[in-house]
Design an enzyme around this catalytic site. Structure first.
Site, PDB file in Angstrom:
ATOM      1  N   HIS A 114      -8.266   1.566  -4.599  1.00 55.80           N
ATOM      2  CA  HIS A 114      -9.034   1.514  -3.226  1.00 55.80           C
ATOM      3  C   HIS A 114      -9.623   2.845  -2.882  1.00 55.80           C
ATOM      4  O   HIS A 114      -9.094   3.636  -2.392  1.00 55.80           O
ATOM      5  CB  HIS A 114      -8.382   1.047  -2.118  1.00 55.80           C
ATOM      6  CG  HIS A 114      -9.218   0.805  -0.789  1.00 55.80           C
ATOM      7  ND1 HIS A 114      -8.826   0.528   0.466  1.00 55.80           N
ATOM      8  CD2 HIS A 114     -10.516   0.625  -0.768  1.00 55.80           C
ATOM      9  CE1 HIS A 114      -9.993   0.557   1.290  1.00 55.80           C
ATOM     10  NE2 HIS A 114     -10.868   0.600   0.705  1.00 55.80           N
ATOM     11  N   HIS A 126      -1.128  -1.124  -4.162  1.00 56.36           N
ATOM     12  CA  HIS A 126      -2.522  -0.816  -3.635  1.00 56.36           C
ATOM     13  C   HIS A 126      -2.403   0.736  -3.394  1.00 56.36           C
ATOM     14  O   HIS A 126      -1.458   1.434  -2.836  1.00 56.36           O
ATOM     15  CB  HIS A 126      -2.624  -1.471  -2.553  1.00 56.36           C
ATOM     16  CG  HIS A 126      -3.952  -1.166  -1.773  1.00 56.36           C
ATOM     17  ND1 HIS A 126      -4.923  -2.046  -2.109  1.00 56.36           N
ATOM     18  CD2 HIS A 126      -4.308  -0.437  -0.810  1.00 56.36           C
ATOM     19  CE1 HIS A 126      -6.020  -1.509  -1.485  1.00 56.36           C
ATOM     20  NE2 HIS A 126      -5.835  -0.650  -0.669  1.00 56.36           N
ATOM     21  N   MET A 131     -12.069   5.124  -0.810  1.00 61.79           N
ATOM     22  CA  MET A 131     -12.741   5.467   0.230  1.00 61.79           C
ATOM     23  C   MET A 131     -13.055   6.906   0.270  1.00 61.79           C
ATOM     24  O   MET A 131     -12.788   7.758   0.864  1.00 61.79           O
ATOM     25  CB  MET A 131     -11.605   5.413   1.459  1.00 61.79           C
ATOM     26  CG  MET A 131     -11.297   3.887   1.739  1.00 61.79           C
ATOM     27  SD  MET A 131      -9.655   3.946   2.734  1.00 61.79           S
ATOM     28  CE  MET A 131      -8.331   3.748   1.403  1.00 61.79           C
ATOM     29  N   ASP A 141      -7.158  -5.833   3.701  1.00 62.72           N
ATOM     30  CA  ASP A 141      -6.478  -4.792   3.928  1.00 62.72           C
ATOM     31  C   ASP A 141      -6.617  -4.011   5.113  1.00 62.72           C
ATOM     32  O   ASP A 141      -7.506  -3.698   5.929  1.00 62.72           O
ATOM     33  CB  ASP A 141      -7.280  -3.877   2.938  1.00 62.72           C
ATOM     34  CG  ASP A 141      -6.448  -2.527   2.648  1.00 62.72           C
ATOM     35  OD1 ASP A 141      -5.415  -2.206   3.308  1.00 62.72           O
ATOM     36  OD2 ASP A 141      -7.197  -1.373   2.055  1.00 62.72           O
ATOM     37  N   MET A 196     -12.117  -5.244   4.901  1.00 59.95           N
ATOM     38  CA  MET A 196     -11.196  -4.301   5.647  1.00 59.95           C
ATOM     39  C   MET A 196     -10.835  -5.058   6.845  1.00 59.95           C
ATOM     40  O   MET A 196     -11.928  -5.185   7.931  1.00 59.95           O
ATOM     41  CB  MET A 196     -11.821  -2.984   5.763  1.00 59.95           C
ATOM     42  CG  MET A 196     -11.775  -2.106   4.523  1.00 59.95           C
ATOM     43  SD  MET A 196     -10.296  -1.725   3.829  1.00 59.95           S
ATOM     44  CE  MET A 196      -9.372  -0.820   5.171  1.00 59.95           C
ATOM     45  N   MET A 244      -8.624   8.800  -0.382  1.00 62.42           N
ATOM     46  CA  MET A 244      -9.559   9.216   1.001  1.00 62.42           C
ATOM     47  C   MET A 244     -10.085  10.611   0.603  1.00 62.42           C
ATOM     48  O   MET A 244      -9.160  11.259   0.327  1.00 62.42           O
ATOM     49  CB  MET A 244      -8.799   8.985   2.321  1.00 62.42           C
ATOM     50  CG  MET A 244      -7.975   7.713   2.360  1.00 62.42           C
ATOM     51  SD  MET A 244      -7.093   7.697   3.741  1.00 62.42           S
ATOM     52  CE  MET A 244      -6.510   6.051   3.946  1.00 62.42           C
ATOM     53  N   SER A 260       0.741  -1.198  -0.042  1.00 58.10           N
ATOM     54  CA  SER A 260      -0.092   0.037  -0.055  1.00 58.10           C
ATOM     55  C   SER A 260       0.813   1.398   0.135  1.00 58.10           C
ATOM     56  O   SER A 260       1.604   1.625   0.927  1.00 58.10           O
ATOM     57  CB  SER A 260      -0.865  -0.089   1.339  1.00 58.10           C
ATOM     58  OG  SER A 260      -1.628   1.286   1.389  1.00 58.10           O
ATOM     59  N   ASP A 288      -4.617   3.961  -2.025  1.00 60.86           N
ATOM     60  CA  ASP A 288      -5.761   4.412  -1.478  1.00 60.86           C
ATOM     61  C   ASP A 288      -6.186   5.718  -1.446  1.00 60.86           C
ATOM     62  O   ASP A 288      -5.152   6.867  -1.044  1.00 60.86           O
ATOM     63  CB  ASP A 288      -5.258   4.369   0.369  1.00 60.86           C
ATOM     64  CG  ASP A 288      -5.062   2.739   0.680  1.00 60.86           C
ATOM     65  OD1 ASP A 288      -6.307   1.935   0.454  1.00 60.86           O
ATOM     66  OD2 ASP A 288      -3.930   2.474   1.098  1.00 60.86           O
TER      67      ASP A 288
HETATM   68  C1  DX5 Z   1      -6.469   2.001   5.140  1.00 57.92           C
HETATM   69  C2  DX5 Z   1      -6.014   1.616   4.036  1.00 57.92           C
HETATM   70  C3  DX5 Z   1      -4.944   0.465   3.773  1.00 57.92           C
HETATM   71  C4  DX5 Z   1      -3.683   0.999   4.574  1.00 57.92           C
HETATM   72  C5  DX5 Z   1      -3.094  -0.132   5.012  1.00 57.92           C
HETATM   73  O1  DX5 Z   1      -7.491   2.680   5.280  1.00 57.92           O
HETATM   74  O2  DX5 Z   1      -6.728   0.955   3.161  1.00 57.92           O
HETATM   75  O3  DX5 Z   1      -4.594   0.099   2.668  1.00 57.92           O
HETATM   76  O4  DX5 Z   1      -2.673   1.495   3.825  1.00 57.92           O
HETATM   77  O5  DX5 Z   1      -2.223   0.032   5.911  1.00 57.92           O
HETATM   78  P1  DX5 Z   1      -1.434  -0.880   7.004  1.00 57.92           P
HETATM   79  O6  DX5 Z   1      -0.901  -2.258   6.267  1.00 57.92           O
HETATM   80  O7  DX5 Z   1      -0.325  -0.403   7.544  1.00 57.92           O
HETATM   81  O8  DX5 Z   1      -2.271  -1.360   7.816  1.00 57.92           O
HETATM   82 ZN    ZN Z   2      -6.552   0.118   1.154  1.00 54.37          ZN
END
Ligand code: DX5
Ligand code: ZN
Length: 220
Positions: free
Chosen positions: A67, A34, A69, A176, A138, A38, A9, A36
């Site tokens: 991903h 990956h 969010m 994740d 998640m 947000m 990620s 993220d």
């Molecule tokens: C959290 C993200 C994850 C995050 C995971 O909201 O969707 O992808 O980067 O990070 P770790 O592996 O540090 O929990």
């Molecule tokens: Zn993620």
């Protein structure tokens, strides 16, 4: 048996050395990037947006797993297709018409994913499971890297594996949040196909070796 995949990620990368960290993933045994995204509304944090993904895409040589969010993700499906996303995952909790959203993602040539918050039961996906390429379970509350793994995840993975098998679906199960060598083998044993790892990889002194360890544990 298909290979189990590792998706570092990028949220946990050093953004001041982003190209270096992307090349590290390119040169490692990792399978996917990956990414993220947000929006500060669906989750209480803002990560990064389109210009950063565009920069990542210029260097990344592996599958781009995005991903989202964000609320109302339908607004940005075309944008992420143009940015080069291979897989676009939306949150179940952010979609009023999930079936329509999944078709819209696939119409843009991407694989369609659905992410579930820790409180969302996997049975809610049974009626659309044959339309989903990937379910992202998640294993932390979305919004931040570096949180601890929620143990209930194993049961969710096993229940989802059962739904996928009963419906003869080809859906991949991705995990994740809080993934490390402490849980990778148990997650795969429960039925996981793809393991996302942020902090565990990027905070390691030897990230390429850490990716290799995760990958061999997942495929042992
Ligand atoms: C959290 C993200 C994850 C995050 C995971 O909201 O969707 O992808 O980067 O990070 P770790 O592996 O540090 O929990
Ligand atoms: Zn993620």
């Amino acid at each position: 048996m298909a290979q189990k995949l590792i998706a570092p990620s990028v949220l946990a990368a050093d953004f001041a050395n982003l190209q270096r960290d992307i090349e590290m993933v390119n040169n490692s045994e990792a399978d996917w990037f990956h990414i993220d995204i947000m929006d500060g509304v669906f989750v209480p944090n803002i990560s990064f947006g389109m210009p950063v993904l565009e920069a990542i895409k210029r260097h990344a040589k592996k599958t781009i797993d995005v991903h989202l969010m964000i609320v109302d993700p339908d607004r940005y499906i075309n944008t992420f297709a143009k940015l080069g996303a291979d897989i676009l995952t939306v949150h179940y909790e952010a979609c009023t018409h999930l079936h329509r959203t999944l078709q819209a993602i696939k119409a843009q040539g991407m694989k369609a994913g659905v992410a579930l918050n820790p409180h969302t039961n996997v049975s809610l996906l049974e009626d659309v499971i044959n339309d989903i390429d990937l379910v992202c379970i998640m294993s932390v509350n979305p919004g931040f890297g570096g949180q601890s793994f929620i143990e209930r995840t194993y049961k969710k993975v096993a229940d989802l594996r059962d739904i996928i098998d009963r419906n003869r679906a080809n859906t991949l199960i991705e995990i994740d949040g809080g993934v490390s060598t402490a849980n990778a083998d148990k997650l795969v044993a429960a039925g996981a196909d793809v393991l996302v790892a942020g902090s565990f990889v990027f905070k390691s002194d030897t990230p390429e070796k850490t990716i290799q360890e995760l990958r061999s544990l997942a495929n042992s």
